[in-house]
Design a protein around this motif. Structure first.
Motif, mmCIF file in Angstrom:
data_model
loop_
_atom_site.group_PDB
_atom_site.id
_atom_site.type_symbol
_atom_site.label_atom_id
_atom_site.label_comp_id
_atom_site.label_asym_id
_atom_site.label_seq_id
_atom_site.Cartn_x
_atom_site.Cartn_y
_atom_site.Cartn_z
ATOM 1 N N ALA A 93 -6.339 5.749 -8.950
ATOM 2 C CA ALA A 93 -6.906 4.657 -8.152
ATOM 3 C C ALA A 93 -7.235 3.457 -9.048
ATOM 4 O O ALA A 93 -7.094 2.295 -8.637
ATOM 5 C CB ALA A 93 -8.154 5.138 -7.423
ATOM 6 N N ASP A 123 -3.436 -0.332 -5.220
ATOM 7 C CA ASP A 123 -3.029 -0.305 -3.807
ATOM 8 C C ASP A 123 -2.699 1.105 -3.311
ATOM 9 O O ASP A 123 -2.056 1.267 -2.277
ATOM 10 C CB ASP A 123 -1.838 -1.240 -3.577
ATOM 11 C CG ASP A 123 -0.579 -0.729 -4.271
ATOM 12 O OD1 ASP A 123 -0.732 0.028 -5.248
ATOM 13 O OD2 ASP A 123 0.529 -1.072 -3.831
ATOM 14 N N MET A 164 0.836 -1.210 0.000
ATOM 15 C CA MET A 164 0.000 0.000 0.000
ATOM 16 C C MET A 164 0.870 1.259 0.000
ATOM 17 O O MET A 164 1.780 1.388 0.802
ATOM 18 C CB MET A 164 -0.878 -0.004 1.260
ATOM 19 C CG MET A 164 -2.100 0.871 1.129
ATOM 20 S SD MET A 164 -3.227 0.640 2.523
ATOM 21 C CE MET A 164 -2.412 1.550 3.828
ATOM 22 N N ILE A 173 -11.318 5.003 -0.526
ATOM 23 C CA ILE A 173 -9.885 4.818 -0.250
ATOM 24 C C ILE A 173 -9.217 6.147 0.098
ATOM 25 O O ILE A 173 -7.995 6.269 0.092
ATOM 26 C CB ILE A 173 -9.143 4.177 -1.442
ATOM 27 C CG1 ILE A 173 -9.301 5.029 -2.708
ATOM 28 C CG2 ILE A 173 -9.650 2.760 -1.708
ATOM 29 C CD1 ILE A 173 -8.243 4.742 -3.759
ATOM 30 N N THR A 174 -10.032 7.167 0.361
ATOM 31 C CA THR A 174 -9.511 8.508 0.604
ATOM 32 C C THR A 174 -9.940 9.023 1.968
ATOM 33 O O THR A 174 -11.102 8.882 2.353
ATOM 34 C CB THR A 174 -10.039 9.476 -0.487
ATOM 35 O OG1 THR A 174 -9.559 9.040 -1.753
ATOM 36 C CG2 THR A 174 -9.600 10.910 -0.224
ATOM 37 N N GLU A 175 -8.992 9.621 2.676
ATOM 38 C CA GLU A 175 -9.340 10.331 3.900
ATOM 39 C C GLU A 175 -9.305 11.814 3.580
ATOM 40 O O GLU A 175 -8.298 12.316 3.074
ATOM 41 C CB GLU A 175 -8.328 10.005 5.005
ATOM 42 C CG GLU A 175 -8.682 10.608 6.342
ATOM 43 C CD GLU A 175 -7.579 10.386 7.390
ATOM 44 O OE1 GLU A 175 -7.597 11.057 8.410
ATOM 45 O OE2 GLU A 175 -6.691 9.536 7.143
ATOM 46 N N ARG A 204 0.742 5.376 0.282
ATOM 47 C CA ARG A 204 -0.165 6.443 0.749
ATOM 48 C C ARG A 204 0.340 7.811 0.285
ATOM 49 O O ARG A 204 1.446 8.211 0.616
ATOM 50 C CB ARG A 204 -0.257 6.393 2.274
ATOM 51 C CG ARG A 204 -0.746 5.040 2.820
ATOM 52 C CD ARG A 204 -0.212 4.807 4.216
ATOM 53 N NE ARG A 204 1.240 5.002 4.250
ATOM 54 C CZ ARG A 204 1.909 5.415 5.327
ATOM 55 N NH1 ARG A 204 1.281 5.663 6.442
ATOM 56 N NH2 ARG A 204 3.219 5.564 5.274
ATOM 57 N N ARG A 209 -3.579 4.744 -1.615
ATOM 58 C CA ARG A 209 -4.513 5.349 -0.666
ATOM 59 C C ARG A 209 -4.207 6.838 -0.597
ATOM 60 O O ARG A 209 -3.046 7.228 -0.694
ATOM 61 C CB ARG A 209 -4.351 4.736 0.740
ATOM 62 C CG ARG A 209 -4.676 3.259 0.827
ATOM 63 C CD ARG A 209 -6.146 2.960 0.543
ATOM 64 N NE ARG A 209 -6.422 1.537 0.548
ATOM 65 C CZ ARG A 209 -6.326 0.730 -0.521
ATOM 66 N NH1 ARG A 209 -5.943 1.215 -1.680
ATOM 67 N NH2 ARG A 209 -6.617 -0.546 -0.418
#
Lengths: 355, 355
Positions: free
Chosen positions: A26, A31, A1, A56-58, A3, A33
């Motif tokens: 994406a 993988d 992953m 998959i997003t903050e 990020r 984020r």
């Protein structure tokens, strides 16, 4: 992953370009984020259009957005600790993200990146590296405008940084490196370039094939994998090449629409022109990489579209995946183990360029 | 009548390219007269092929020819007083010719030109000016590699020299002038460019429209008529643009031959491609003009063909016809009358670059 932290407020178009770009990435890099920073009222509506992306997003709301015309000093004063630009960089520092991407203004992004991430221990000045399409593929060119002027030791830093980037991006064992110079013999003033050449030749590093001097027309030829220069000449070279591409595109369009025969020819050659257009597409090489900091920051072109911004994110993704920072640190350690700092840096350290 | 002195031994091809070029110019500019310097055994046979040319040409045998790879210092030591390069420059000094053209090596030609003709009284350093094809026509770009680095006052000299050249070549009353710079705000190190900008703005000369800073991509756009920069960045910009043109030509050729459809399209679009080819033809803008000397010297590209060498001669012809040197001197006098040297040149004069 992997990020990636994203400053959604940068660039000429803001979230309207940034968010669709995230969706593209994406799809192509499952993988990935995201941590997205920006003003809720403009980012949320865009994000709501892509439920898969939202999953998959903050998203983190930030009140302040650095403007494209803010001076670095002003951006630092008003945007530190709280702007979307700062927060996205800070996520890299705290380990919440592996790399940061912003289309915000270059000076502000560099100033904040330096302030937040700090330069690596043995590096005096960070550099901005560009990916330059060549006849042989791609080359890394640096510095393209982080600072003006560089002494021999800074040029060597740039060579090490650029080599690590070429290794991380292209899977090369030993990229070739050239120092940008001019062809006139016996001209004064290039002492720092000559000195850097001498030191690089002597160092004969395992991870770097030092080629020697190259000239402006060697960049497009792909004579070397990494072209090293100070930021003033590097920036002018990059912008001049971009201008020349635009100039020829204009000529080509005009020529192909002038006569009936040409227009017929253009119909038949449509596929070929599309190939050419792709080759000349500056968006694909979008992304200035800030090298020499304790973290990866990629600056996207402010005026780019979603495809261009996606390319910048994928650049950050690939470099993280291929452990760019580890490679840089290993190369720096190796070089400095053989060349103790005291002997290599006789002069006082030059001041940072962006205040 | 315009009299041009020619170093027939310069360039990669020597008299085989030089002499046919003279014939081209003689046809297009009937009032031209030539003085040709070189080794009799190689020049004579070429000259004998064109009786019409021989009638308007004086040939002078010279034993010594400067080689393309001679260093300037060596060329000066061995070629002074007697080489074809020296003799052709000297003809301008003695008044036997109005301008000199050579395709010999740049460093040697500049060193000899400076030694023989000397720089103008108020000029510290000569510059090499290039003619740059733009979307709006042509611009003058200088310095493209005579020296590395320039202080504010030298940049102003370059602006005055380039403006006079644009006026002489394009019949403009008030060419616009831009200082090449990089877009990053608040970066240290461009003090000399900023200072030059301030002085040019204050001077508000009748013969020059000072535009402000320009970036690399402004050159090809034709944003200004005269682009001023120091020689390192200028040389790199020029070579980078040439490299980019070659790169795109290669892409275009490859794209147009890849598929049958593309090849059919290419047949229809042949006329259009010829137009494009002409636009992208670097030969037509061949000729680096040495400015700031007491005489006109034009350096042709060493690898050019007869059409390219003819373009360099015609450049020398046009500048002579339009009284380039008179214009430069008038502008310099005007500028220095308003800005007494004592106040303008506080620092010690920088040394000459080519020893």
């Amino acid at each position: 992953m992997i990020r990636i932290s994203i400053d959604a407020m940068g660039g000429d178009h803001g979230p309207a370009v940034v968010i669709p770009a995230l969706m593209m990435v994406a799809t192509r890099r499952p993988d990935v984020r995201f941590k997205v920073y920006g003003r809720s009222e403009v980012v949320r509506p865009e994000l709501d259009k892509f439920p898969k992306l939202a999953a998959i997003t903050e998203f983190i709301h930030c009140d302040v957005a650095v403007r494209m015309d803010d001076k670095p000093s002003k951006a630092l004063r008003h945007g530190r600790w709280k702007s979307s630009m700062w927060k996205s960089i800070e996520a890299v520092k705290t380990g919440d993200a592996d790399a940061c991407v912003s289309a915000g203004n270059t000076g502000a992004l560099m100033a904040m990146s330096k302030f937040c991430l700090r330069t690596m221990a043995t590096i005096e000045r960070p550099a901005i590296a560009a990916i330059w399409p060549t006849l042989r593929g791609e080359s890394v060119v640096l510095d393209v405008g982080a600072t003006i002027g560089a002494d021999a030791h800074q040029l060597i830093d740039f060579a090490i940084l650029g080599t690590a980037m070429a290794r991380a991006l292209y899977g090369m064992d030993k990229p070739t490196v050239g120092l940008l110079n001019i062809g006139v013999e016996e001209v004064k003033g290039q002492e720092e370039v000559k000195e850097a050449g001498r030191l690089l030749r002597e160092a004969s590093m395992m991870s770097m094939g030092y080629h020697g001097f190259v000239e402006g027309d060697d960049i497009g030829k792909g004579t070397v994998d990494v072209v090293v220069t100070e930021g003033f000449a590097g920036n002018i070279a990059l912008k001049t090449a971009e201008g020349t591409v635009r100039q020829i595109s204009t000529y080509l369009r005009a020529a192909m629409s002038r006569t009936l025969m040409a227009r017929i020819g253009a119909v038949f050659a449509k596929g070929a022109f599309n190939t050419l257009k792709e080759k000349m597409d500056v968006r694909k090489a979008n992304g200035g990489v800030f090298l020499g900091l304790n973290g990866i920051v990629v600056k996207s072109h402010g005026g780019t579209d979603d495809e261009g911004f996606a390319a910048a994110i994928e650049l950050a993704y690939d470099m993280t995946r291929n452990r760019l920072l580890d490679r840089i640190e290993a190369d720096l350690d190796l070089f400095h183990a053989r060349h103790p700092k005291s002997s290599l840096r006789p002069a006082a350290a030059a001041g940072d360029a962006i205040e």
